[in-house]
Motif scaffolding. Sequence first.
Motif, PDB file in Angstrom:
ATOM      1  N   SER A 191     -19.069  16.260  18.947  1.00 12.79           N
ATOM      2  CA  SER A 191     -19.859  17.488  18.951  1.00 12.79           C
ATOM      3  C   SER A 191     -19.219  18.524  18.029  1.00 12.79           C
ATOM      4  N   LEU A 192     -17.903  18.441  17.909  1.00 12.89           N
ATOM      5  CA  LEU A 192     -17.207  19.378  17.029  1.00 12.89           C
ATOM      6  C   LEU A 192     -17.653  19.138  15.592  1.00 12.89           C
ATOM      7  N   ILE A 193     -17.678  17.858  15.222  1.00  8.97           N
ATOM      8  CA  ILE A 193     -18.111  17.524  13.863  1.00  8.97           C
ATOM      9  C   ILE A 193     -19.535  18.009  13.646  1.00  8.97           C
ATOM     10  N   GLN A 194     -20.357  17.819  14.697  1.00 11.11           N
ATOM     11  CA  GLN A 194     -21.741  18.286  14.623  1.00 11.11           C
ATOM     12  C   GLN A 194     -21.783  19.799  14.388  1.00 11.11           C
ATOM     13  N   ASP A 195     -20.952  20.521  15.169  1.00  9.65           N
ATOM     14  CA  ASP A 195     -20.919  21.975  15.046  1.00  9.65           C
ATOM     15  C   ASP A 195     -20.492  22.393  13.658  1.00  9.65           C
ATOM     16  N   ILE A 196     -19.472  21.698  13.148  1.00  8.83           N
ATOM     17  CA  ILE A 196     -18.970  22.068  11.830  1.00  8.83           C
ATOM     18  C   ILE A 196     -20.063  21.862  10.795  1.00  8.83           C
ATOM     19  N   ARG A 197     -20.749  20.720  10.888  1.00 12.82           N
ATOM     20  CA  ARG A 197     -21.836  20.456   9.947  1.00 12.82           C
ATOM     21  C   ARG A 197     -22.894  21.541  10.044  1.00 12.82           C
ATOM     22  N   TYR A 198     -23.268  21.843  11.280  1.00 11.56           N
ATOM     23  CA  TYR A 198     -24.309  22.841  11.485  1.00 11.56           C
ATOM     24  C   TYR A 198     -23.865  24.184  10.928  1.00 11.56           C
ATOM     25  N   GLY A 199     -22.598  24.541  11.224  1.00 14.65           N
ATOM     26  CA  GLY A 199     -22.066  25.812  10.742  1.00 14.65           C
ATOM     27  C   GLY A 199     -22.098  25.880   9.228  1.00 14.65           C
ATOM     28  N   GLN A 240     -19.599  26.950  22.131  1.00 15.02           N
ATOM     29  CA  GLN A 240     -18.683  26.180  21.293  1.00 15.02           C
ATOM     30  C   GLN A 240     -19.123  26.242  19.838  1.00 15.02           C
ATOM     31  N   GLN A 241     -20.434  26.192  19.650  1.00 15.27           N
ATOM     32  CA  GLN A 241     -20.980  26.290  18.299  1.00 15.27           C
ATOM     33  C   GLN A 241     -20.540  27.598  17.629  1.00 15.27           C
ATOM     34  N   LEU A 242     -20.655  28.707  18.374  1.00 16.24           N
ATOM     35  CA  LEU A 242     -20.326  30.014  17.785  1.00 16.24           C
ATOM     36  C   LEU A 242     -18.835  30.127  17.506  1.00 16.24           C
ATOM     37  N   VAL A 243     -18.021  29.630  18.462  1.00 14.31           N
ATOM     38  CA  VAL A 243     -16.572  29.673  18.239  1.00 14.31           C
ATOM     39  C   VAL A 243     -16.223  28.857  17.002  1.00 14.31           C
ATOM     40  N   THR A 244     -16.827  27.672  16.889  1.00  9.22           N
ATOM     41  CA  THR A 244     -16.542  26.824  15.731  1.00  9.22           C
ATOM     42  C   THR A 244     -16.893  27.538  14.439  1.00  9.22           C
ATOM     43  N   GLU A 245     -18.035  28.213  14.432  1.00 11.71           N
ATOM     44  CA  GLU A 245     -18.431  28.913  13.210  1.00 11.71           C
ATOM     45  C   GLU A 245     -17.453  30.021  12.868  1.00 11.71           C
ATOM     46  N   GLY A 246     -17.035  30.774  13.901  1.00 12.56           N
ATOM     47  CA  GLY A 246     -16.077  31.855  13.660  1.00 12.56           C
ATOM     48  C   GLY A 246     -14.783  31.315  13.100  1.00 12.56           C
ATOM     49  N   VAL A 247     -14.311  30.207  13.708  1.00 15.65           N
ATOM     50  CA  VAL A 247     -13.057  29.634  13.246  1.00 15.65           C
ATOM     51  C   VAL A 247     -13.192  29.099  11.831  1.00 15.65           C
ATOM     52  N   LEU A 248     -14.347  28.517  11.521  1.00 11.10           N
ATOM     53  CA  LEU A 248     -14.565  28.015  10.155  1.00 11.10           C
ATOM     54  C   LEU A 248     -14.470  29.151   9.143  1.00 11.10           C
ATOM     55  N   LEU A 249     -15.136  30.260   9.455  1.00 10.53           N
ATOM     56  CA  LEU A 249     -15.090  31.417   8.552  1.00 10.53           C
ATOM     57  C   LEU A 249     -13.658  31.893   8.379  1.00 10.53           C
ATOM     58  N   GLY A 259     -15.109  34.380  16.664  1.00 12.92           N
ATOM     59  CA  GLY A 259     -15.764  33.397  17.487  1.00 12.92           C
ATOM     60  C   GLY A 259     -16.214  33.988  18.804  1.00 12.92           C
ATOM     61  N   ILE A 260     -15.326  34.789  19.405  1.00  9.45           N
ATOM     62  CA  ILE A 260     -15.603  35.304  20.737  1.00  9.45           C
ATOM     63  C   ILE A 260     -16.660  36.404  20.707  1.00  9.45           C
ATOM     64  N   ILE A 261     -16.566  37.283  19.712  1.00  2.00           N
ATOM     65  CA  ILE A 261     -17.472  38.440  19.707  1.00  2.00           C
ATOM     66  C   ILE A 261     -18.937  38.023  19.771  1.00  2.00           C
ATOM     67  N   PRO A 262     -19.399  37.160  18.855  1.00  4.41           N
ATOM     68  CA  PRO A 262     -20.832  36.810  18.925  1.00  4.41           C
ATOM     69  C   PRO A 262     -21.162  36.001  20.172  1.00  4.41           C
ATOM     70  N   ALA A 263     -20.234  35.153  20.626  1.00  2.00           N
ATOM     71  CA  ALA A 263     -20.509  34.365  21.821  1.00  2.00           C
ATOM     72  C   ALA A 263     -20.770  35.302  22.990  1.00  2.00           C
ATOM     73  N   TRP A 264     -19.947  36.313  23.065  1.00  2.00           N
ATOM     74  CA  TRP A 264     -20.059  37.333  24.089  1.00  2.00           C
ATOM     75  C   TRP A 264     -21.427  37.992  24.055  1.00  2.00           C
ATOM     76  N   HIS A 265     -21.770  38.422  22.841  1.00  2.00           N
ATOM     77  CA  HIS A 265     -23.007  39.182  22.716  1.00  2.00           C
ATOM     78  C   HIS A 265     -24.234  38.320  22.923  1.00  2.00           C
TER      79      HIS A 265
END
Lengths: 909, 134
Positions: free
Chosen positions: A98-106, A420-429, A484-490
């Motif tokens: 799922s992580l790989i999926q998230d990274i691809r999606y991100g 998890q998707q949002l955290v992954t995107e934040g970390v990628l950035l 990652g956390i900020i958007p997940a929160w919101h």
Amino acid sequence: MESHPTGMATLPLRWLLRLFPKRFRDRFGADLCLAVSDRMAAARTQSLWAAVRLFVAEFWGLLVSAARMRFASRPRTTISAAPRGPDGPRRKDLLMQSLIQDIRYGLRSFARNPGFTAVVVGTLALGIGANTAVFSVVNGVLLKPLPYEQPDRLVSVYTRFLPESGFDFNQFSLDPREFQDYREQSESMEVVGFYWTGSTTLTGVDERAEELRTTAVSAGVFRALRVSPLLGRAFIDDDNAPNAPAVAILEYDFWQTRFGGDPGVVGRTIFLSRRSVEVVGVMPEGFDFGTRDLAMWRPATIDPAIPATRRSSHYGYGIARLAPGVTLEAAEAEMTTLMAGWRDEFPNIHTGHFLFLMPLVEDVVGNIRQPLLLLMGAVVFVLLIVCANVANLVLARGENRGTELAIRTAMGAGRARVAQQLVTEGVLLALAGGALGILLAVRGVPFMLALGGTAIPRSSGVGLDLPVLVFGAALTGLAGVLFGIIPAWHVGGTDLQSALKDGSRGSSDGGTRMTFRRILVGAEFALSVLLVIGAGLLVRSFGELLKVDPGFRTQGTFVARVSLPSQAYPDDEQVLSFYTGLLERVRALPGVTSAGTSTWLPLQGSSVNDFEIEGREPRSQGDLARNGIFVAAGPSFFETMGMTLERGRLIDERDRLGTTSVVLINEKLASEFWREEDPLGERIRMVGLGEWATIVGIVGNVRGDGFAQDPDGAYFLAAAQTPATMGSARRTMWLTVRTDLAPLTLARPIEAIISELDSNLPLTRIQTVTDLVNRSMAQPKFTMVLLGAFATLAMMLAAVGIYSVMSYSVARRNREIGIRMALGAAGQDVLRMVVREAMGPALIGLGIGAAAALGVTRLMSSLLYGVSPADPTTFGSVAVIFVGVALVSCAIPALRATRVDPMESMRTE
Amino acid sequence: MSLTHFRIGSRMSFQNKELRLPLTPLSFQLLLAIADKHRHGYGIVKEIELATDGAMKPATGAVYLAIQRMVDEGLICNEAAPGDVAVDERRRYYGLTELGRRTAAAEATRLAGLVGAAVRKRLVGGGVFDNLND
């Protein structure tokens, strides 16, 4: 918890705990911390690598868990997630997948928003890059231990002259007798060494003659540093005896370049200043104690015949190692006791004059500590501004994605999955920004070092090594958490139904979010105002420094040094005629306006010596000591350097041996010692040397120790008369040549003249007076340029921040603005409304920033020259600039608002 | 995959509404880790690593996430100072409740049923259970 041994390593993890809901923290927080600490401790006993791996795993795990828990703790929405199939929960087994999926999606979603991605990654890279670059300098210069065994046990020994001694030197060199007495009497020190720097001329290796920098060291210096030679032997006490055979130990780089790294060099004889010297050793690579670019060490010989009461030849420095178990405080207490004894024994010398200790690292780092810490503080501010900006962008994006995420949830994505998707995107950035930032640092560090030049000690130790990379990675990690956390929160708080109904308009509680974002912008403004004021003060100060009249011409002057060995030039006559001949030929060169010689140059250090005034009583205790910088100057030196003659005449060709000895004094010396009387015609002489010299002229003051230092008193004896006035002719002189040409083009012809006169003589330290000035300005310039750059960056980021918030706000309120205009509001009114909205946070930020600056700039007052830390000009102009910046950055959104078409804006609903 | 499951056993052995089966692997391992005695957080992590021969190295955060959930669900209890272990009063020790014990047992039975099905289909030999008796 705090006392746990691995507490430091788990600190960031404990910090992460704050991301969890309070309810969880209260119940399990402390316990979780203990468990993590235990695991870290266990991993640490295996290997450092295992600990690092565990740390990363725990960091990521806490992050994901926190996001999941935050998400789960939100109230469930009316559209429930799709019913979970039996294999639903087992997705956790497929975390990797799922992580790989998230990274691809991100990555796909970043590619769809190249503007957003570029701005976020770019600003993050600037922030992380600036921090990593500055930290690598701070780490290499301030934090890394000195390259000696137990470096914190090493201390430098200096002397101090308080005004009651008649002198005023806060940090001064030692007399050899002072060193010997301290070495014998101190019980706090394992070993005390003594050294001074000098130069010598190397001949007899090949046909080149070369001037070398050397350091004379007592045998104790290497023992104190606990460094053994790579080849051969270290110095022993016998080497320091006055009639010991002449020996030398080579520096590694010098050995490599000049002797090709030949191990057979040990035992070989070389000629230093035409005396034969045996090479007895080579020091290991990287050891360069003593002076910059040094070539070798020689034994420091102290003449035992000089009585203990003669202790006013301060030319050496002390280095000592604390004895085992003795603290620096204990050694200082012992020093105080010893100094009280010295004062009783030599009241006329040691009243207001004493030795003191300083940790070696402080001595080495010197006055660069404050500028570096200032810059470190500045880049941290820049990073905060970057974070505020990126948080703003990420929030705006998150709000726009409300619909997308609601659909994903409705389609069956678990809340945890979306988090998890949002955290992954934040970390990628953050990872992209961090990687780019570290690349920026790789390019930036050499630039910083070049800018700092000689102002940065230990610069060879600066580089992107492990601690620096860990620092950069930690910043990246923090940024990842944040974004990652900020958007997940919101997004977690978004009501799915209303998000879907609202379409792209975002969430219903957008108002409080706008407030939050305005606060971010205000904070950005406050921080950047603070930085720009700091930078502005440094710029003003540098401007003041440039305005200072140094008392000499800084352009178009060539300088170089000549040193005549006593073996080849035993007689004063030979020395004097050599320099006369040299000057004659140099003056005949095309393009040369004037040429002179001197034992002293501004900004190159100086020697101070006592003098006596004919007809005056010897100085009594507490009087101002009669001393000043002493210089032996040949004819034309003053004209060449562009120094001014205030009264009387300059030294010229008439002043030779056999005529009346003459001396010039500068205005400072004149005002100190001839308040009422006319100094012209009075006679002075150097204490203990030579004959009386008549004061024939008064020259202008020169800032010889740096533009920010007040000028010192100085007296200038005629070089041709030094055998009479100083006891011997000066063999080492600076040649100064004024020219209309580019000064350095004179190097070749002058070298040719010298080698015609004596093929074994090197011409050394070839440079221009402009070089000397630039070098003395290096540190203030370094600080000013970097702080200026960071402040400019901060200001631009703040402008971007206000622009993006206002653009967003105008877009959000499109409909409201449309209604207002439909109800009769003019473009003017709308414009005013938007500008007012923008200026609120900007002005509050400006006020807070300026108020903070009033408090903070005082800390940098030692870096300022001629400018008050509360300089109203700087504060005023910064305020004007920032109001302008705020107006310009909200102008585009404001104008856009005035062009809202009421019909259009209401129809799109 | 799930189709096969349905054919080889009663539905109850895969999903038990009352006992909230199936458990996630981590939850099951967690219950197993505290089945014989009360353990604190680090002890649980160590026991899981040991029991799975290092195949499972859960992040501490994930373990506590599961602990919180199962405490809320009444599967495990936590107490400050159980009688039979050396006491560090800041640590919490976790043990099975009666419901937790029943849940873990039901999950084990469920898993055993699955393995039994695999044995009957000759995917694996009956000897897979032998090493349980060592």
